[in-house]
Design a protein around this motif. Structure first.
Motif, PDB file in Angstrom:
ATOM      1  N   HIS A 100       0.824  -1.208   0.000  1.00 15.23           N
ATOM      2  CA  HIS A 100       0.000   0.000   0.000  1.00 15.23           C
ATOM      3  C   HIS A 100       0.857   1.257   0.000  1.00 15.23           C
ATOM      4  N   GLY A 101       2.147   1.094  -0.324  1.00 15.40           N
ATOM      5  CA  GLY A 101       3.071   2.210  -0.247  1.00 15.40           C
ATOM      6  C   GLY A 101       3.741   2.260   1.111  1.00 15.40           C
ATOM      7  N   GLY A 102       4.523   3.294   1.331  1.00 13.84           N
ATOM      8  CA  GLY A 102       5.245   3.408   2.580  1.00 13.84           C
ATOM      9  C   GLY A 102       6.532   2.611   2.552  1.00 13.84           C
ATOM     10  N   SER A 103       7.416   2.909   3.487  1.00  9.41           N
ATOM     11  CA  SER A 103       8.719   2.261   3.576  1.00  9.41           C
ATOM     12  C   SER A 103       8.887   1.684   4.974  1.00  9.41           C
ATOM     13  N   PHE A 104       9.366   0.434   5.069  1.00  4.40           N
ATOM     14  CA  PHE A 104       9.380  -0.287   6.343  1.00  4.40           C
ATOM     15  C   PHE A 104      10.704  -1.029   6.525  1.00  4.40           C
ATOM     16  N   VAL A 105      11.151  -1.082   7.776  1.00  5.86           N
ATOM     17  CA  VAL A 105      12.334  -1.875   8.111  1.00  5.86           C
ATOM     18  C   VAL A 105      12.030  -2.897   9.201  1.00  5.86           C
ATOM     19  N   HIS A 106      10.814  -2.883   9.733  1.00  2.00           N
ATOM     20  CA  HIS A 106      10.386  -3.876  10.722  1.00  2.00           C
ATOM     21  C   HIS A 106       9.045  -4.466  10.289  1.00  2.00           C
ATOM     22  N   PHE A 107       8.888  -5.770  10.457  1.00  2.00           N
ATOM     23  CA  PHE A 107       7.600  -6.372  10.144  1.00  2.00           C
ATOM     24  C   PHE A 107       6.493  -5.760  10.975  1.00  2.00           C
ATOM     25  N   GLY A 108       6.774  -5.449  12.224  1.00  2.40           N
ATOM     26  CA  GLY A 108       5.743  -4.897  13.094  1.00  2.40           C
ATOM     27  C   GLY A 108       5.117  -3.635  12.548  1.00  2.40           C
ATOM     28  N   ASP A 109       5.926  -2.756  11.973  1.00  2.00           N
ATOM     29  CA  ASP A 109       5.396  -1.529  11.380  1.00  2.00           C
ATOM     30  C   ASP A 109       4.587  -1.829  10.125  1.00  2.00           C
ATOM     31  N   TYR A 110       5.035  -2.811   9.362  1.00  2.00           N
ATOM     32  CA  TYR A 110       4.272  -3.203   8.176  1.00  2.00           C
ATOM     33  C   TYR A 110       2.936  -3.835   8.582  1.00  2.00           C
ATOM     34  N   ALA A 111       2.945  -4.578   9.673  1.00  2.00           N
ATOM     35  CA  ALA A 111       1.702  -5.173  10.178  1.00  2.00           C
ATOM     36  C   ALA A 111       0.686  -4.092  10.512  1.00  2.00           C
ATOM     37  N   VAL A 112       1.131  -3.016  11.134  1.00  2.00           N
ATOM     38  CA  VAL A 112       0.235  -1.899  11.437  1.00  2.00           C
ATOM     39  C   VAL A 112      -0.324  -1.320  10.149  1.00  2.00           C
ATOM     40  N   ASN A 113       0.534  -1.153   9.143  1.00  2.00           N
ATOM     41  CA  ASN A 113       0.101  -0.611   7.863  1.00  2.00           C
ATOM     42  C   ASN A 113      -0.932  -1.515   7.197  1.00  2.00           C
ATOM     43  N   LEU A 114      -0.736  -2.815   7.264  1.00  3.98           N
ATOM     44  CA  LEU A 114      -1.706  -3.744   6.691  1.00  3.98           C
ATOM     45  C   LEU A 114      -3.065  -3.596   7.367  1.00  3.98           C
ATOM     46  N   PHE A 115      -3.071  -3.410   8.680  1.00  2.49           N
ATOM     47  CA  PHE A 115      -4.324  -3.235   9.408  1.00  2.49           C
ATOM     48  C   PHE A 115      -4.981  -1.893   9.128  1.00  2.49           C
ATOM     49  N   GLU A 116      -4.230  -0.962   8.575  1.00  3.33           N
ATOM     50  CA  GLU A 116      -4.801   0.333   8.201  1.00  3.33           C
ATOM     51  C   GLU A 116      -5.500   0.284   6.847  1.00  3.33           C
ATOM     52  N   HIS A 117      -5.307  -0.810   6.106  1.00  4.30           N
ATOM     53  CA  HIS A 117      -5.850  -0.910   4.742  1.00  4.30           C
ATOM     54  C   HIS A 117      -6.654  -2.191   4.589  1.00  4.30           C
ATOM     55  N   ILE A 118      -7.575  -2.441   5.509  1.00  8.17           N
ATOM     56  CA  ILE A 118      -8.360  -3.673   5.483  1.00  8.17           C
ATOM     57  C   ILE A 118      -9.746  -3.379   6.033  1.00  8.17           C
ATOM     58  N   ASP A 119     -10.723  -4.176   5.626  1.00  6.74           N
ATOM     59  CA  ASP A 119     -12.072  -4.062   6.176  1.00  6.74           C
ATOM     60  C   ASP A 119     -12.157  -4.844   7.485  1.00  6.74           C
ATOM     61  N   TYR A 120     -13.081  -4.426   8.343  1.00  5.41           N
ATOM     62  CA  TYR A 120     -13.245  -5.067   9.646  1.00  5.41           C
ATOM     63  C   TYR A 120     -14.639  -5.664   9.776  1.00  5.41           C
ATOM     64  N   HIS A 121     -14.739  -6.656  10.662  1.00  2.00           N
ATOM     65  CA  HIS A 121     -15.997  -7.364  10.858  1.00  2.00           C
ATOM     66  C   HIS A 121     -16.255  -7.547  12.350  1.00  2.00           C
ATOM     67  N   GLY A 122     -17.531  -7.610  12.725  1.00  2.08           N
ATOM     68  CA  GLY A 122     -17.910  -7.968  14.083  1.00  2.08           C
ATOM     69  C   GLY A 122     -17.927  -6.794  15.040  1.00  2.08           C
ATOM     70  N   ASP A 123     -18.131  -7.131  16.307  1.00  2.00           N
ATOM     71  CA  ASP A 123     -18.214  -6.146  17.376  1.00  2.00           C
ATOM     72  C   ASP A 123     -17.422  -6.675  18.578  1.00  2.00           C
ATOM     73  N   PRO A 124     -16.264  -6.088  18.894  1.00  2.00           N
ATOM     74  CA  PRO A 124     -15.695  -4.899  18.246  1.00  2.00           C
ATOM     75  C   PRO A 124     -15.156  -5.228  16.863  1.00  2.00           C
ATOM     76  N   PRO A 125     -15.059  -4.235  15.972  1.00  2.00           N
ATOM     77  CA  PRO A 125     -14.526  -4.477  14.632  1.00  2.00           C
ATOM     78  C   PRO A 125     -13.108  -5.058  14.717  1.00  2.00           C
ATOM     79  N   SER A 126     -12.892  -6.173  14.059  1.00  2.00           N
ATOM     80  CA  SER A 126     -11.612  -6.875  14.169  1.00  2.00           C
ATOM     81  C   SER A 126     -11.331  -7.639  12.891  1.00  2.00           C
ATOM     82  N   ARG A 127     -10.175  -8.258  12.868  1.00  2.00           N
ATOM     83  CA  ARG A 127      -9.769  -9.028  11.696  1.00  2.00           C
ATOM     84  C   ARG A 127      -9.213 -10.364  12.162  1.00  2.00           C
ATOM     85  N   ALA A 128      -9.685 -11.452  11.577  1.00  2.00           N
ATOM     86  CA  ALA A 128      -9.215 -12.786  11.951  1.00  2.00           C
ATOM     87  C   ALA A 128      -7.835 -13.048  11.355  1.00  2.00           C
TER      88      ALA A 128
END
Length: 305
Positions: free
Chosen positions: A207-235
């Protein structure tokens, strides 16, 4: 182990691959094979996403990464005798590793469609005694599920082939499948920034952006995804499949007569002598706790190349 994945489909594949790579004291990863499912683009896009995760672990070109099938088992099956065909690199690699001199039987952990696995079993029938297949998929005993629906013929082929087979259930909306192993955006933002080894070179995310740690990329992935349920989450379906291989106590398993799919609905065969293993009732808290612990204290797998 070989990790067979449709990496670019959602975000759970990336979490699963990182979890594998950071558990080098547990898993011996011979390589990663990719396949294409309908929501993740062509095979090149799945390859590139797996490449990003390997780069973030400084393991790209050290762990083999091979392209598998764009198409379905039914479309490719008749081409297996040809010198080249869709998915050949991955199929050849699975066969090569199954026949290599390993101290134990090769596990193929498949977290997408089963096309690559079915093609390898068809290409070399001796593989059925040399590999174990662990597959993340199905809402069994209910119909449907993404990995299943992407190649039902491949799934039926594997179900009917005398190869050890374990089915790690998804079960959308139910507490008994990997759909229950969820994370919210705020949880990922609180736990993941900066985690994982530092890559030698910055990696551009899908989704663009520059990363040197997987953890930061993981946050970015969660910023570009749809959520489901209550509370909104991703499996994190696929990551849970890795977890139960690390510690089988984090879920329940049982042996059942192998069913088959008929018109995309499960048909039970109670007298079927072929048995498979079914996984359900996953311990979300234990799995997520270990995932975050692994991210904080990664032990990288050993290079192969």
């Amino acid at each position: 182990m070989i990790f067979d994945t449709d990496t670019n489909n959602e975000l759970d594949d990336q979490f699963a691959l990182a979890y594998l790579l950071f558990n080098g004291h547990i898993f011996d990863i011979e390589g990663v094979t990719v396949n294409a499912t309908r929501s993740g683009g062509k095979i090149e896009e799945h390859y590139e996403e797996a490449k990003r995760i390997l780069q973030l672990a400084n393991l790209y070109q050290d762990i083999p990464l091979l392209k598998g099938a764009n198409g379905s088992f039914e479309e490719i099956r008749g081409d297996l005798a040809r010198s080249t065909y869709d998915g050949k690199d991955a199929v050849d690699f699975i066969i090569e590793q199954a026949n290599a001199d390993h101290p134990s039987k090769l596990i193929v952990l498949a977290v997408g469609k089963l096309t690559n696995v079915a093609l390898a079993l068809e290409r070399d029938t001796a593989l059925r005694s040399k590999i174990e297949v662990v597959w993340l998929g199905s809402n069994y005993p209910k119909p449907g599920e993404y990995n299943q629906d992407n190649d039902t013929v491949a799934l039926n082929y594997v179900l009917k082939t005398a190869v050890p087979f374990e089915m790690v259930t998804v079960r959308y909306g139910a507490s008994s499948g990997t759909d229950a192993v969820k994370a919210t955006k705020s949880e990922i933002e609180a736990n993941m920034p900066g985690l994982g080894p530092k890559s030698d070179q910055p990696v551009t995310g899908r989704h663009g952006g520059s990363f040197v740690h997987f953890g930061d990329y993981a946050v970015n992935l969660f910023e570009h995804i749809d959520y489901h349920g209550d509370p909104p989450s991703r499996a994190l379906f696929d990551m849970a499949a890795v977890a139960i291989l690390k510690n089988p106590e984090w879920a329940k398993n049982k042996e059942i007569p192998a069913p088959v799919l008929m018109d995309n609905a499960w048909q039970e065969l109670p007298e079927n002598p072929r048995r498979i293993i079914l996984w359900e009732d996953f311990d979300k808290n234990a799995i997520m706790e270990d995932f975050y612990s692994t991210m904080r204290n990664p032990q990288l797998v050993k290079p192969k190349l």
